[in-house]
Scaffold this motif. Sequence first.
Motif, PDB file in Angstrom:
ATOM      1  N   GLU A 153       0.818  -1.213   0.000  1.00  0.00           N
ATOM      2  CA  GLU A 153       0.000   0.000   0.000  1.00  0.00           C
ATOM      3  C   GLU A 153       0.858   1.272   0.000  1.00  0.00           C
ATOM      4  O   GLU A 153       0.440   2.312  -0.489  1.00  0.00           O
ATOM      5  CB  GLU A 153      -0.922   0.017   1.222  1.00  0.00           C
ATOM      6  N   SER A 154       2.037   1.179   0.577  1.00  0.00           N
ATOM      7  CA  SER A 154       2.908   2.365   0.671  1.00  0.00           C
ATOM      8  C   SER A 154       4.012   2.356  -0.384  1.00  0.00           C
ATOM      9  O   SER A 154       4.923   3.189  -0.328  1.00  0.00           O
ATOM     10  CB  SER A 154       3.536   2.452   2.066  1.00  0.00           C
ATOM     11  N   MET A 155       3.941   1.426  -1.342  1.00  0.00           N
ATOM     12  CA  MET A 155       5.019   1.269  -2.323  1.00  0.00           C
ATOM     13  C   MET A 155       5.352   2.560  -3.083  1.00  0.00           C
ATOM     14  O   MET A 155       6.533   2.891  -3.247  1.00  0.00           O
ATOM     15  CB  MET A 155       4.677   0.138  -3.300  1.00  0.00           C
ATOM     16  N   PRO A 156       4.361   3.319  -3.590  1.00  0.00           N
ATOM     17  CA  PRO A 156       4.725   4.561  -4.294  1.00  0.00           C
ATOM     18  C   PRO A 156       5.529   5.522  -3.427  1.00  0.00           C
ATOM     19  O   PRO A 156       6.514   6.110  -3.881  1.00  0.00           O
ATOM     20  CB  PRO A 156       3.363   5.166  -4.664  1.00  0.00           C
ATOM     21  N   ALA A 157       5.115   5.668  -2.154  1.00  0.00           N
ATOM     22  CA  ALA A 157       5.840   6.564  -1.240  1.00  0.00           C
ATOM     23  C   ALA A 157       7.225   6.014  -0.921  1.00  0.00           C
ATOM     24  O   ALA A 157       8.195   6.780  -0.794  1.00  0.00           O
ATOM     25  CB  ALA A 157       5.038   6.762   0.048  1.00  0.00           C
ATOM     26  N   LEU A 158       7.342   4.691  -0.809  1.00  0.00           N
ATOM     27  CA  LEU A 158       8.645   4.079  -0.536  1.00  0.00           C
ATOM     28  C   LEU A 158       9.606   4.279  -1.708  1.00  0.00           C
ATOM     29  O   LEU A 158      10.779   4.602  -1.510  1.00  0.00           O
ATOM     30  CB  LEU A 158       8.479   2.580  -0.257  1.00  0.00           C
ATOM     31  N   ILE A 159       9.091   4.098  -2.923  1.00  0.00           N
ATOM     32  CA  ILE A 159       9.929   4.305  -4.117  1.00  0.00           C
ATOM     33  C   ILE A 159      10.349   5.766  -4.229  1.00  0.00           C
ATOM     34  O   ILE A 159      11.505   6.073  -4.535  1.00  0.00           O
ATOM     35  CB  ILE A 159       9.183   3.855  -5.382  1.00  0.00           C
ATOM     36  N   SER A 160       9.397   6.656  -3.966  1.00  0.00           N
ATOM     37  CA  SER A 160       9.715   8.084  -4.002  1.00  0.00           C
ATOM     38  C   SER A 160      10.778   8.435  -2.969  1.00  0.00           C
ATOM     39  O   SER A 160      11.724   9.184  -3.251  1.00  0.00           O
ATOM     40  CB  SER A 160       8.443   8.898  -3.749  1.00  0.00           C
ATOM     41  N   GLY A 161      10.647   7.872  -1.768  1.00  0.00           N
ATOM     42  CA  GLY A 161      11.634   8.115  -0.712  1.00  0.00           C
ATOM     43  C   GLY A 161      12.994   7.558  -1.072  1.00  0.00           C
ATOM     44  O   GLY A 161      14.030   8.194  -0.823  1.00  0.00           O
ATOM     45  N   ALA A 162      13.014   6.365  -1.688  1.00  0.00           N
ATOM     46  CA  ALA A 162      14.279   5.760  -2.101  1.00  0.00           C
ATOM     47  C   ALA A 162      14.942   6.586  -3.199  1.00  0.00           C
ATOM     48  O   ALA A 162      16.171   6.727  -3.234  1.00  0.00           O
ATOM     49  CB  ALA A 162      14.040   4.333  -2.596  1.00  0.00           C
ATOM     50  N   THR A 163      14.126   7.155  -4.078  1.00  0.00           N
ATOM     51  CA  THR A 163      14.658   8.005  -5.160  1.00  0.00           C
ATOM     52  C   THR A 163      15.308   9.257  -4.581  1.00  0.00           C
ATOM     53  O   THR A 163      16.434   9.626  -4.957  1.00  0.00           O
ATOM     54  CB  THR A 163      13.531   8.409  -6.134  1.00  0.00           C
ATOM     55  N   VAL A 164      14.606   9.911  -3.663  1.00  0.00           N
ATOM     56  CA  VAL A 164      15.147  11.120  -3.021  1.00  0.00           C
ATOM     57  C   VAL A 164      16.434  10.788  -2.268  1.00  0.00           C
ATOM     58  O   VAL A 164      17.425  11.533  -2.345  1.00  0.00           O
ATOM     59  CB  VAL A 164      14.105  11.724  -2.056  1.00  0.00           C
ATOM     60  N   THR A 165      16.432   9.661  -1.564  1.00  0.00           N
ATOM     61  CA  THR A 165      17.619   9.254  -0.799  1.00  0.00           C
ATOM     62  C   THR A 165      18.792   8.953  -1.715  1.00  0.00           C
ATOM     63  O   THR A 165      19.934   9.310  -1.416  1.00  0.00           O
ATOM     64  CB  THR A 165      17.298   8.019   0.067  1.00  0.00           C
ATOM     65  N   THR A 166      18.524   8.301  -2.839  1.00  0.00           N
ATOM     66  CA  THR A 166      19.592   7.978  -3.794  1.00  0.00           C
ATOM     67  C   THR A 166      20.226   9.242  -4.362  1.00  0.00           C
ATOM     68  O   THR A 166      21.455   9.339  -4.480  1.00  0.00           O
ATOM     69  CB  THR A 166      19.039   7.116  -4.948  1.00  0.00           C
ATOM     70  N   ILE A 167      19.391  10.208  -4.695  1.00  0.00           N
ATOM     71  CA  ILE A 167      19.908  11.476  -5.225  1.00  0.00           C
ATOM     72  C   ILE A 167      20.727  12.210  -4.163  1.00  0.00           C
ATOM     73  O   ILE A 167      21.785  12.783  -4.446  1.00  0.00           O
ATOM     74  CB  ILE A 167      18.749  12.345  -5.744  1.00  0.00           C
ATOM     75  N   THR A 168      20.249  12.168  -2.923  1.00  0.00           N
ATOM     76  CA  THR A 168      21.015  12.753  -1.809  1.00  0.00           C
ATOM     77  C   THR A 168      22.354  12.040  -1.664  1.00  0.00           C
ATOM     78  O   THR A 168      23.392  12.663  -1.428  1.00  0.00           O
ATOM     79  CB  THR A 168      20.227  12.641  -0.491  1.00  0.00           C
ATOM     80  N   MET A 169      22.324  10.715  -1.830  1.00  0.00           N
ATOM     81  CA  MET A 169      23.538   9.905  -1.720  1.00  0.00           C
ATOM     82  C   MET A 169      24.568  10.310  -2.772  1.00  0.00           C
ATOM     83  O   MET A 169      25.765  10.374  -2.497  1.00  0.00           O
ATOM     84  CB  MET A 169      23.176   8.430  -1.888  1.00  0.00           C
ATOM     85  N   ILE A 170      24.111  10.583  -3.978  1.00  0.00           N
ATOM     86  CA  ILE A 170      25.031  11.007  -5.045  1.00  0.00           C
ATOM     87  C   ILE A 170      25.710  12.312  -4.659  1.00  0.00           C
ATOM     88  O   ILE A 170      26.911  12.505  -4.894  1.00  0.00           O
ATOM     89  CB  ILE A 170      24.273  11.152  -6.377  1.00  0.00           C
TER      90      ILE A 170
END
Length: 229
Positions: A153-170
């Motif tokens: 149920e929270s998959m879209p928000a989890l993917i969005s959070g992972a995307t933001v985190t990955t960009i922060t990681m870069i």
Amino acid sequence: MKKTLTEQYFDFSQLDSEKFIKATKETLYMTAISMFFVIIIGLLLGLLLYYLGKSKDNKTAKVFYNVISVVSNICRSVPFIILIILLIPITKSLIGSFLGPKAAILPLVISAAPFFARLVEMAFREVDSGVLEASDAMGANRLQVIFKVLIPESMPALISGATVTTITMIGFTAMAGAISAGGLGDLAYREGFTGNKPTVTLFATIGILIIVFIIQGIGDFAVKRTDKR
């Protein structure tokens, strides 16, 4: 004769394709390995924060929630470049060196995992309580609720959070270049800035931007595919 800005930033003789490819691979390596651990730790920590937050009437749960929150906030608040320096003794004992892409992974994970955990907690809290109550009424156990209700149920928000985190990681990998962690940040600083080669700095920056745009595009596509609304 003084060079014009165009001549300074587009002097292709300054570029070494082998070094650029190697630096790009190092940036991708640091990002991929770090995100693997960040996602696992962040999901577990976020799940723990979610359930402890729901049990705040329980004094023990409240204490654990506050302790984890404080530790999480501390890790998120310490500037990344300072965190790298603070962790040098631990990194040297584990890796044998505080230089290179492998040495950057520990501080990258420690800085990003608490951030992603908070995003995970918020994503779980946004799940419709009616869906959770229905699963409880049907006799679902804790693991079934987690894997068949909370996460899907929270998959879209989890993917969005992972995307933001990955960009922060870069962005963090670029900062790690200041202490010879490798990658495009290291190339931009040591060869570009220190070596007085503006073209190298410019193209290393463009390389980072391209990676960011690709990851954001993939993340946006995945969010749209998983969003049921």
